[in-house]
Motif scaffolding. Sequence first.
Motif, PDB file in Angstrom:
ATOM      1  N   VAL A  55      15.686  55.002 -12.705  1.00  7.25           N
ATOM      2  CA  VAL A  55      15.512  56.232 -13.712  1.00  7.25           C
ATOM      3  C   VAL A  55      14.496  57.095 -13.194  1.00  7.25           C
ATOM      4  O   VAL A  55      14.788  58.499 -13.138  1.00  7.25           O
ATOM      5  N   TYR A  56      13.439  56.700 -12.867  1.00  6.88           N
ATOM      6  CA  TYR A  56      12.106  57.618 -12.281  1.00  6.88           C
ATOM      7  C   TYR A  56      12.489  58.069 -10.904  1.00  6.88           C
ATOM      8  O   TYR A  56      12.512  57.157  -9.914  1.00  6.88           O
ATOM      9  N   THR A  57      12.540  59.308 -10.792  1.00  7.95           N
ATOM     10  CA  THR A  57      12.753  59.682  -9.367  1.00  7.95           C
ATOM     11  C   THR A  57      11.599  60.954  -8.878  1.00  7.95           C
ATOM     12  O   THR A  57      10.890  61.302  -9.904  1.00  7.95           O
ATOM     13  N   GLY A  58      11.805  61.372  -7.565  1.00  5.89           N
ATOM     14  CA  GLY A  58      10.888  62.436  -7.342  1.00  5.89           C
ATOM     15  C   GLY A  58       9.465  62.261  -7.622  1.00  5.89           C
ATOM     16  O   GLY A  58       8.960  60.857  -7.338  1.00  5.89           O
ATOM     17  N   TYR A  59       8.417  63.064  -8.209  1.00  7.43           N
ATOM     18  CA  TYR A  59       7.166  62.751  -8.175  1.00  7.43           C
ATOM     19  C   TYR A  59       6.927  61.760  -9.264  1.00  7.43           C
ATOM     20  O   TYR A  59       5.653  61.018  -9.201  1.00  7.43           O
ATOM     21  N   GLU A  60       7.889  61.190 -10.031  1.00 10.13           N
ATOM     22  CA  GLU A  60       7.810  60.374 -11.335  1.00 10.13           C
ATOM     23  C   GLU A  60       7.711  58.909 -10.603  1.00 10.13           C
ATOM     24  O   GLU A  60       7.187  57.964 -11.357  1.00 10.13           O
ATOM     25  N   GLU A  61       8.488  58.689  -9.590  1.00  8.86           N
ATOM     26  CA  GLU A  61       8.461  57.611  -8.896  1.00  8.86           C
ATOM     27  C   GLU A  61       7.240  56.854  -8.538  1.00  8.86           C
ATOM     28  O   GLU A  61       6.405  57.588  -7.765  1.00  8.86           O
ATOM     29  N   CYS A  62       7.038  55.707  -9.019  1.00  7.50           N
ATOM     30  CA  CYS A  62       5.749  55.039  -8.437  1.00  7.50           C
ATOM     31  C   CYS A  62       6.181  53.615  -8.308  1.00  7.50           C
ATOM     32  O   CYS A  62       6.503  52.666  -8.999  1.00  7.50           O
ATOM     33  N   THR A  63       6.055  53.160  -6.964  1.00  6.82           N
ATOM     34  CA  THR A  63       6.650  52.072  -6.304  1.00  6.82           C
ATOM     35  C   THR A  63       5.405  51.131  -5.893  1.00  6.82           C
ATOM     36  O   THR A  63       4.253  51.460  -5.176  1.00  6.82           O
ATOM     37  N   GLU A  64       5.791  49.739  -6.059  1.00  4.99           N
ATOM     38  CA  GLU A  64       4.754  48.949  -5.318  1.00  4.99           C
ATOM     39  C   GLU A  64       5.521  47.521  -4.767  1.00  4.99           C
ATOM     40  O   GLU A  64       6.693  47.294  -5.038  1.00  4.99           O
ATOM     41  N   ILE A  65       4.966  46.791  -3.704  1.00  2.00           N
ATOM     42  CA  ILE A  65       5.534  45.424  -3.281  1.00  2.00           C
ATOM     43  C   ILE A  65       4.912  44.322  -3.802  1.00  2.00           C
ATOM     44  O   ILE A  65       3.943  44.414  -4.289  1.00  2.00           O
ATOM     45  N   TYR A  66       5.728  43.364  -4.132  1.00  2.00           N
ATOM     46  CA  TYR A  66       5.626  42.250  -4.642  1.00  2.00           C
ATOM     47  C   TYR A  66       5.839  41.178  -3.850  1.00  2.00           C
ATOM     48  O   TYR A  66       7.238  40.894  -3.541  1.00  2.00           O
ATOM     49  N   ASP A  67       5.041  40.469  -2.896  1.00  2.00           N
ATOM     50  CA  ASP A  67       5.159  39.596  -2.107  1.00  2.00           C
ATOM     51  C   ASP A  67       5.094  38.092  -2.475  1.00  2.00           C
ATOM     52  O   ASP A  67       4.146  37.660  -2.803  1.00  2.00           O
ATOM     53  N   PHE A  68       6.363  37.250  -2.573  1.00  2.00           N
ATOM     54  CA  PHE A  68       6.271  35.935  -3.065  1.00  2.00           C
ATOM     55  C   PHE A  68       7.263  35.380  -1.985  1.00  2.00           C
ATOM     56  O   PHE A  68       8.531  34.887  -2.322  1.00  2.00           O
ATOM     57  N   SER A  69       6.574  35.098  -0.935  1.00  2.18           N
ATOM     58  CA  SER A  69       7.364  34.667   0.426  1.00  2.18           C
ATOM     59  C   SER A  69       7.993  33.349  -0.038  1.00  2.18           C
ATOM     60  O   SER A  69       8.920  32.910   0.801  1.00  2.18           O
ATOM     61  N   SER A  70       7.738  32.353  -1.063  1.00  5.99           N
ATOM     62  CA  SER A  70       8.103  31.129  -1.264  1.00  5.99           C
ATOM     63  C   SER A  70       9.312  30.881  -2.201  1.00  5.99           C
ATOM     64  O   SER A  70      10.036  29.873  -2.487  1.00  5.99           O
ATOM     65  N   ALA A  71       9.492  32.116  -2.762  1.00  7.25           N
ATOM     66  CA  ALA A  71      10.527  32.378  -4.018  1.00  7.25           C
ATOM     67  C   ALA A  71      12.070  32.288  -3.386  1.00  7.25           C
ATOM     68  O   ALA A  71      12.329  33.145  -2.746  1.00  7.25           O
ATOM     69  N   GLU A  72      12.943  31.570  -4.020  1.00  9.69           N
ATOM     70  CA  GLU A  72      14.162  31.924  -4.054  1.00  9.69           C
ATOM     71  C   GLU A  72      14.734  32.851  -5.090  1.00  9.69           C
ATOM     72  O   GLU A  72      14.029  33.322  -5.971  1.00  9.69           O
ATOM     73  N   VAL A  73      15.937  33.154  -5.014  1.00  6.81           N
ATOM     74  CA  VAL A  73      16.507  34.480  -5.837  1.00  6.81           C
ATOM     75  C   VAL A  73      16.341  34.207  -7.319  1.00  6.81           C
ATOM     76  O   VAL A  73      15.722  35.182  -7.897  1.00  6.81           O
ATOM     77  N   ALA A  74      16.639  33.106  -7.747  1.00  7.33           N
ATOM     78  CA  ALA A  74      16.408  32.956  -9.285  1.00  7.33           C
ATOM     79  C   ALA A  74      14.932  33.303  -9.576  1.00  7.33           C
ATOM     80  O   ALA A  74      14.464  33.746 -10.710  1.00  7.33           O
ATOM     81  N   GLU A  75      13.991  32.385  -9.074  1.00 10.30           N
ATOM     82  CA  GLU A  75      12.687  32.448  -9.289  1.00 10.30           C
ATOM     83  C   GLU A  75      12.029  33.818  -9.036  1.00 10.30           C
ATOM     84  O   GLU A  75      11.250  34.299  -9.849  1.00 10.30           O
ATOM     85  N   ASN A 116      13.484  36.765  -9.100  1.00  9.66           N
ATOM     86  CA  ASN A 116      14.098  37.585 -10.052  1.00  9.66           C
ATOM     87  C   ASN A 116      13.477  37.709 -11.318  1.00  9.66           C
ATOM     88  O   ASN A 116      12.921  38.732 -12.259  1.00  9.66           O
ATOM     89  N   THR A 117      12.930  36.261 -11.787  1.00  8.04           N
ATOM     90  CA  THR A 117      12.252  36.069 -12.923  1.00  8.04           C
ATOM     91  C   THR A 117      10.661  36.667 -13.006  1.00  8.04           C
ATOM     92  O   THR A 117      10.251  37.393 -13.760  1.00  8.04           O
ATOM     93  N   LYS A 118      10.175  36.309 -11.787  1.00  5.49           N
ATOM     94  CA  LYS A 118       8.888  36.656 -11.426  1.00  5.49           C
ATOM     95  C   LYS A 118       8.581  38.216 -11.343  1.00  5.49           C
ATOM     96  O   LYS A 118       7.626  38.806 -11.859  1.00  5.49           O
ATOM     97  N   ALA A 119       9.416  38.878 -10.572  1.00  9.19           N
ATOM     98  CA  ALA A 119       9.664  40.169 -10.410  1.00  9.19           C
ATOM     99  C   ALA A 119       9.678  40.899 -11.690  1.00  9.19           C
ATOM    100  O   ALA A 119       8.841  41.920 -12.029  1.00  9.19           O
ATOM    101  N   GLU A 120      10.519  40.629 -12.745  1.00  9.12           N
ATOM    102  CA  GLU A 120      10.639  41.120 -14.094  1.00  9.12           C
ATOM    103  C   GLU A 120       9.151  40.962 -14.795  1.00  9.12           C
ATOM    104  O   GLU A 120       8.729  41.930 -15.281  1.00  9.12           O
ATOM    105  N   GLU A 121       8.721  39.947 -14.606  1.00 12.33           N
ATOM    106  CA  GLU A 121       7.123  39.736 -15.211  1.00 12.33           C
ATOM    107  C   GLU A 121       6.209  40.475 -14.783  1.00 12.33           C
ATOM    108  O   GLU A 121       5.484  41.226 -15.333  1.00 12.33           O
ATOM    109  N   LYS A 122       6.152  40.719 -13.228  1.00  9.53           N
ATOM    110  CA  LYS A 122       5.381  41.674 -12.627  1.00  9.53           C
ATOM    111  C   LYS A 122       5.429  43.023 -13.073  1.00  9.53           C
ATOM    112  O   LYS A 122       4.199  43.752 -12.913  1.00  9.53           O
ATOM    113  N   ILE A 123       6.764  43.546 -12.952  1.00 10.49           N
ATOM    114  CA  ILE A 123       6.812  44.826 -13.154  1.00 10.49           C
ATOM    115  C   ILE A 123       6.365  45.299 -14.654  1.00 10.49           C
ATOM    116  O   ILE A 123       5.831  46.314 -14.889  1.00 10.49           O
TER     117      ILE A 123
END
Length: 326
Positions: A236-256, A258-265
Amino acid sequence: MELILANSNREDITDISSFANADFDINKEMKFKVQVARSYYTQDMTFGSWIYIPDTEFGGIIENVVTDTTLDYVELAGRTPRGKLAKRIIQPAAGQDYRTVSGDAHEIMRTFINGNYSGYLSVGENIRVNINSFTFQRYCTTYDGLISMLKSLNRKMVCTFVKKTNQPVYVDVSSEPIVDYSDRIELSNDNRINFKLDDNRMGVNHLIALGKGELKDRTVIHKYLDRNKKISASQVYTGYEECTEIYDFSSAEVAELNTKAEEKIMELANTSNFEMDVEKLNLDVKLGDIVGGRDYLTGISDRREISNIIYTISNRTISKTYKLGD
């Protein structure tokens, strides 16, 4: 104001307000604590006895006694009525995925409360507000489940310690319509009501979550927020409004991941904090009601639910603090 000590049979013993300090947190900690000078302590101030303020929801049953001979007081503590409801679970019936109910709202509340708390909590008359069908979340607390059910009807839970002549004290649990004072009264600094609005829109709205794998084989999930701070399937946010970060969870399978990423954002998202001295409104504001404020200079406004009330007695001085929700 009376602060009553009652025995385990729910019979009043005495008013202890002249020599006790007390703190009632009704909806966050859901606990109370009362400090009594050692010189005033009696054997009635023990497990199973009640401490309450009549015609309010401030009180509970003593479940914790703390004594320290280096201090000049004994502390008595326990759960508030809502705290008791928060320690029971609504379970699906055997063979069912969910618990679904229908009928009068108070009749439904009665099935979960009356008879389950040894007379401590009781739901009174029906309110003639019908629910065609409501499904509780799986294994939610009785409190969370009933609050969600009532909110679907735009109603709030009300708890009141009731003492009638020659009858044991009990807590009446009922419901009332939620009152939105922000619609009725526009509160601003012109009303001499001070408040603080902190609208911070510097939060993350695009999170790139990295899970298991290496290089091109690494699991990558993109999470986006929309303008209502909800998880969005597309950006939804593009251009100057976009604000992006990396969430590194190298031990996580897809399901976990997905859940942790939603909590983090959600942790990193825009924030809006609103603080108001509700006590100065001189309104009968209750837990679940809504208040709001506007600063005409900046044009910023906000409205929030009353999420908690903390009632304190200290050296015979009473204070009431209202907490506003998200």
